[in-house]
Structures are given as C-alpha cells and as structure tokens.
Design an enzyme around this catalytic site. Structure first.
Site, PDB file in Angstrom:
ATOM      1  CG  ASP A 114      -1.945   0.858   1.414  1.00 41.24           C
ATOM      2  OD1 ASP A 114      -3.254   1.665   0.390  1.00 41.24           O
ATOM      3  OD2 ASP A 114      -1.675   1.995   2.232  1.00 41.24           O
ATOM      4  CE  LYS A 117       5.560   3.040  10.041  1.00 46.11           C
ATOM      5  NZ  LYS A 117       6.016   3.089  10.722  1.00 46.11           N
ATOM      6  CE1 TYR A 127       0.656   7.858   1.985  1.00 47.94           C
ATOM      7  CE2 TYR A 127       1.178   5.680   1.237  1.00 47.94           C
ATOM      8  CZ  TYR A 127       0.763   6.480   2.115  1.00 47.94           C
ATOM      9  OH  TYR A 127      -0.835   5.986   2.664  1.00 47.94           O
TER      10      TYR A 127
END
Length: 342
Positions: free
Chosen positions: A69, A289, A74
């Site tokens: 993802d 994450k 980011y």
C-alpha cells in the site's frame, strides 16, 4: 430481511477468511479481481530514511507479502517499485503475484489531473499498471505542486470537490488499462452513496480504506460496505504514530490492551497478531506499516491460528468509537468525512 442478508454476508466473510494461508490469502473483489488480505503499509511519519522502504519491501516479499500500500504523497514509490522489479528479475515473484495500491491526493482531485497523477505514480514505480488506485481523501485542495497548500495567513486552500466527476476520470483510467480496480479512502456512507448512485456509473468502488482496529471497529460502515460488496481495508490496524498534528491522543495505545495481551498469551502470539487476526476474520484487509524486519515477519504470522467466535465478539466489545486519525486541521472542509456518524 436486511438483517438476515447481513448475517449471511458476515458468515460468508468469516468462512472465506478461515481457510486463508500464508501462500494463499487473496479474497475476491466485486469486479472479478482479488486482493491479498494482508499488505505492507509504506507510509512513515517522520519520512523514512533513503533506502529504508526499498529494504522493507524486499524483506516483506521474502516473508510472503504480496500486497503493498503506497501513495505518491509518501515520496517513496520509486523505492517500492525498485524492490518489486528486483524481486521479479530474481524470479522470486511475477508481476501478477503483486498487488499494489496507489492513491490520488487532494491536490489532484480534479478530472483533468487524475490521469496525469496516476501516470506519475506509474513512472515512479516503473510499472505498466497498478492493481488498485483510490481517492485518498474526499476533500479537494488547491491544485499544484504544493501538496499541503495554504495562504499567506496559514489558512488551508480548499477547493470544491466533485467526487462524481473525479470518479468518471478514474473509470477512464481503468478503461485505458492503467489500473485494474478502483476504490476510495476515508469516505463516509454519504460520500460512498454519491458514487454508487452516480448516473452512468460504470465501475463501482471495490474497497474503502479507512481506520479500523479493535478500538475503532467501524460496525455500521462495515455493514454498509458489505451490503454493497465493498471490502474494507484497515489502515492503522494496530493504532498509529502519536503525531499530535493529525492524531487524536485521547485514545490509549492499542497494543497495551489487557484483552489483546491475554489472548496473545493463550495463542502464543503478540497483541499485534491478535489485533490483525481479529480484522481478517471479519473479512477486513489489513495493511500494517513497519520498516522493522522482525515486525514485518511477525505481522505476517497470522494464518496459523484462529480466534473463536466468542473471542471476536469480546474484541469487538473493546470498541471505543474514537478515531486515532482524526485529521482535525481539515475539519472545516465542506467534505470533511468524519462529522457524519459513519
């Protein structure tokens, strides 16, 4: 009748997730594609150091992850793409084994900016298509290079959001073969219904990526999505970082929870593994994450045990209905999604 339908959908989600394994953990999407029920989230706050994402994705592929993802926002999609391409060239995986989710950011929520934004992601990844492309938040900001635009007084520069027009542009990207599946993130029920009821709708959203964990179980949104064949993808499935700018610090850290830890002792698992297993047994995809090898490995080890129905109910009862990710700085945007109950 609706209640019975929901119970059937819920039972079917439970059945289909109980047989998942480390090597076979995809669940179906309503458009005929499928999604691995666990993925690696690649967002970092503060930003990851150079090569950290690249190393994490390579490690994750070696551990069995096939779902990644990411987002242009980011600033590390180039590293994700490099790691995936390297593992393909090594013969460890094929492109079709990998599921990559990219995101359309608020400053690109304009029909003419949708395809260029997706093409920019593909250039970063050096891939021909993404498996899933989603609207990251349902709130448009002033378009441009500045991803968080403000005026000279520090006020956010919002723009009117036409979700249906943006969706039409996304459908054109799917028709062009740039993306396999389309979805949304942080949408409430009203915003989902806007898309679902769009005149001339060609492809409906297959997922809604939202915060979801034992302290925020999203029962009403989950039920609504299941009734419309929309899979919930849980971000922050283990809680999140404690950045006061965008995180609500009133909720205690999830992984210190007494019930999760006591169940962890029973199954010889960590509180994190219990929290992840809880969601996948509800048919919810999780994208924890981590850039730490041990935690990447540990988070994936959730296919060798099952919680009982009663334990799932006990964990559901932990729900405090309080978000960690509140995004309070944008709560005056006309399309801020969290004013609605769900």
């Amino acid at each position: 009748m609706v209640q019975n339908l929901y119970q059937k959908v819920e039972a079917s989600a439970l059945c289909s997730t109980m047989n998942l394994s480390a090597t076979n953990h995809r669940i179906p999407l309503s458009d005929g594609n499928s999604i691995p029920i666990i993925g690696l989230g690649t967002y970092a706050d503060p930003k990851p150091v150079p090569r950290e994402t690249y190393m994490a994705v390579k490690m994750a592929i070696d551990e069995g992850y096939r779902h990644f993802d990411g987002a242009y926002l980011y600033q590390n999609e180039h590293e994700v793409g490099e790691a995936i391409r390297e593992k393909i060239s090594e013969g460890k995986i094929k492109r079709e084994d990998i599921f990559y989710c990219g995101k359309l950011w608020a400053t690109d929520l304009f029909p003419e900016r949708v395809r260029p934004a997706l093409e920019r992601t593909l250039q970063c990844l050096k891939l021909d298509y993404v498996d899933l492309y989603i609207i990251e938040i349902p709130m448009a900001f002033k378009p441009g290079e500045d991803t968080h635009p403000r005026d000279e007084n520090g006020q956010w520069l919002y723009r009117e959001t036409d979700l249906c027009a943006i969706w039409k542009a996304l459908e054109a990207c799917k028709d062009a073969g740039l993306v396999k599946s389309l979805g949304v993130s942080n949408f409430n029920r009203r915003q989902l219904e806007l898309i679902l009821n769009k005149p001339g709708l060609k492809y409906k959203p297959v997922i809604n990526q939202v915060e979801c964990h034992p302290y925020f179980t999203q029962p009403k949104l989950l039920k609504f999505c299941q009734q419309h064949d929309i899979v919930i993808v849980a971000y922050s499935p283990l809680g999140t970082c404690r950045n006061p700018m965008w995180v609500n610090l009133s909720s205690p850290p999830l992984l210190k929870d007494e019930l999760l830890n006591s169940l962890g002792k029973k199954y010889n698992k960590t509180a994190a593994q219990i929290g992840l297993r809880f969601n996948i047994q509800r048919g919810v995809v999780v994208i924890p994450k981590s850039f730490n090898h041990e935690r990447i490995k540990e988070n994936f080890q959730i296919f060798d045990f099952s919680l009982t129905e009663e334990e799932v109910k006990d964990i559901e009862a932990l729900n405090k209905n309080i978000r960690f990710v509140l995004l309070p700085m944008w709560n005056n945007h006309p399309e801020y999604p969290f004013h609605d109950e769900y």
